[in-house]
Design a protein around this motif. Structure first.
Motif, short mmCIF file in Angstrom:
data_model
loop_
_atom_site.label_atom_id
_atom_site.label_comp_id
_atom_site.label_asym_id
_atom_site.label_seq_id
_atom_site.Cartn_x
_atom_site.Cartn_y
_atom_site.Cartn_z
N ASP A 2 0.83 -1.19 0.00
CA ASP A 2 0.00 0.00 0.00
C ASP A 2 0.88 1.25 0.00
O ASP A 2 1.83 1.36 0.76
CB ASP A 2 -0.88 -0.04 1.25
CG ASP A 2 -1.79 1.15 1.36
OD1 ASP A 2 -1.29 2.25 1.65
OD2 ASP A 2 -3.01 0.99 1.17
N VAL A 5 1.11 3.11 3.36
CA VAL A 5 1.92 2.32 4.30
C VAL A 5 3.40 2.46 3.94
O VAL A 5 4.25 2.63 4.82
CB VAL A 5 1.49 0.85 4.28
CG1 VAL A 5 2.46 -0.01 5.10
CG2 VAL A 5 0.08 0.70 4.82
N ARG A 9 6.23 3.87 6.38
CA ARG A 9 7.34 3.00 6.74
C ARG A 9 8.66 3.64 6.34
O ARG A 9 9.66 3.56 7.07
CB ARG A 9 7.17 1.64 6.06
CG ARG A 9 8.20 0.60 6.51
CD ARG A 9 7.79 -0.78 6.04
NE ARG A 9 6.58 -1.22 6.74
CZ ARG A 9 5.87 -2.29 6.40
NH1 ARG A 9 6.24 -3.02 5.35
NH2 ARG A 9 4.81 -2.65 7.08
N ALA A 16 3.35 1.10 10.69
CA ALA A 16 2.85 1.84 9.54
C ALA A 16 1.45 1.41 9.12
O ALA A 16 0.62 2.25 8.77
CB ALA A 16 3.83 1.66 8.37
N GLU A 17 1.15 0.11 9.17
CA GLU A 17 -0.17 -0.37 8.76
C GLU A 17 -1.26 0.19 9.67
O GLU A 17 -2.31 0.66 9.20
CB GLU A 17 -0.22 -1.91 8.75
CG GLU A 17 0.60 -2.55 7.66
CD GLU A 17 2.07 -2.71 8.04
OE1 GLU A 17 2.45 -2.27 9.16
OE2 GLU A 17 2.83 -3.24 7.22
N ASP A 18 -1.02 0.13 10.97
CA ASP A 18 -2.01 0.65 11.93
C ASP A 18 -2.19 2.15 11.77
O ASP A 18 -3.31 2.67 11.83
CB ASP A 18 -1.58 0.33 13.36
CG ASP A 18 -1.57 -1.17 13.64
OD1 ASP A 18 -2.30 -1.90 12.95
OD2 ASP A 18 -0.83 -1.59 14.54
N GLU A 19 -1.09 2.85 11.57
CA GLU A 19 -1.17 4.30 11.43
C GLU A 19 -1.90 4.69 10.15
O GLU A 19 -2.69 5.66 10.14
CB GLU A 19 0.24 4.91 11.45
CG GLU A 19 0.93 4.77 12.80
CD GLU A 19 2.14 5.67 12.95
OE1 GLU A 19 2.27 6.61 12.12
OE2 GLU A 19 2.93 5.48 13.88
N ALA A 20 -1.66 3.95 9.08
CA ALA A 20 -2.35 4.23 7.83
C ALA A 20 -3.86 4.09 8.00
O ALA A 20 -4.64 4.92 7.49
CB ALA A 20 -1.85 3.29 6.73
N GLU A 21 -4.28 3.07 8.74
CA GLU A 21 -5.71 2.86 8.98
C GLU A 21 -6.31 4.02 9.76
O GLU A 21 -7.40 4.50 9.45
CB GLU A 21 -5.90 1.55 9.73
CG GLU A 21 -7.35 1.17 9.96
CD GLU A 21 -7.50 -0.18 10.64
OE1 GLU A 21 -8.60 -0.45 11.14
OE2 GLU A 21 -6.52 -0.94 10.68
#
Length: 254
Positions: A2, A5, A9, A16-21
């Protein structure tokens, strides 16, 4: 991967994944979201970017530049809540309150508690007013100087997350804290204990008999903070939580 992400990162965001969400959920407007992403990539704490922080199950308003509540401070909040009398009128002070994280836990634990929250940073106390019940007294000023004099000798609990980072150690802190939080919220003086000295010198006069002062500190500083409490007329003990990597010194007025 993504694209968002990957950008996070690449900026060093570990989660990064959690923050992107969270950033996607913050707004449906693409231009506004891009501004948030740029702030985060620029190093601003995620909580300041989003405008809120999760603390012990509570969602707290956070503004740019303020001290972001730390996970370890849950120990201070929980121990303070556990020391609130179960019956009768109860009065508690959240000293160096920041956005009012500890006071918010106390309000949840003991509905009807008479709360005072004090901090030197007016931006932080503005957040605290939004995070606490309408009847909480939020004041801006230097330690006890801002607390109503009528509360001398009447406090059941004083919880203090005062700055305890030694001045020279601030340079080694993560950039999120070092560059984006008020230095006054971090700097504890040459040995990190300047604020602990001032608080323990005055706390006994503000506590009712049997009342308790709780100060968050580090493992390395705990014995020194306990000695300061003893010198201030309190009976201290040290508590540590390995899971939270948290240390609190609790001093009781006999």
């Amino acid at each position: 991967m993504d694209r968002l992400v990957a950008r996070l990162r690449g900026a060093g965001c570990v989660f990064a994944e959690d923050e992107a969400e969270l950033l996607r959920a913050a707004t449906d407007d693409a231009a506004e979201r891009e501004l948030l992403v740029r702030r985060r990539i620029g190093g601003e704490p995620l909580e300041q970017v989003l405008g809120w922080s999760e603390f012990d199950g509570l969602r707290l308003t956070v503004a740019p530049g303020v001290f972001v509540p730390r996970r370890r401070t849950r120990l201070l909040a929980r121990r303070a809540a556990g020391l609130l009398p179960a019956v009768g009128a109860v009065t508690a002070l959240d000293l160096c309150c920041g956005v009012g994280a500890v006071a918010a836990v106390l309000a949840r634990a003991r509905p009807g508690v008479r709360l005072v929250a004090a901090d030197l940073d007016p931006v932080a106390t503005d957040c605290a007013r939004r995070n606490l019940p309408p009847d909480a007294r939020v004041v801006t000023g230097d330690l006890f100087s801002a607390v109503p004099l009528g509360l001398r000798g009447a406090l059941d609990v004083i919880a203090a997350n005062a700055p305890y980072v030694p001045t020279e150690a601030i340079a080694t802190m993560p950039a999120e804290a070092r560059l984006h939080e008020r230095t006054a919220a971090l700097d504890g003086g040459h040995d990190g204990l300047d604020l602990h000295r001032r608080i323990t010198e005055e706390a006994r006069g503000w506590l009712r008999p049997g009342g308790a002062l709780l100060i968050e500190t580090s493992v390395a500083q705990a014995d020194a903070t306990a000695a300061l409490m003893s010198r201030g007329g309190l009976d201290p003990r040290v508590e540590h939580d390995d899971d939270l990597d948290a240390t609190v010194v609790i001093g009781v007025r006999a």
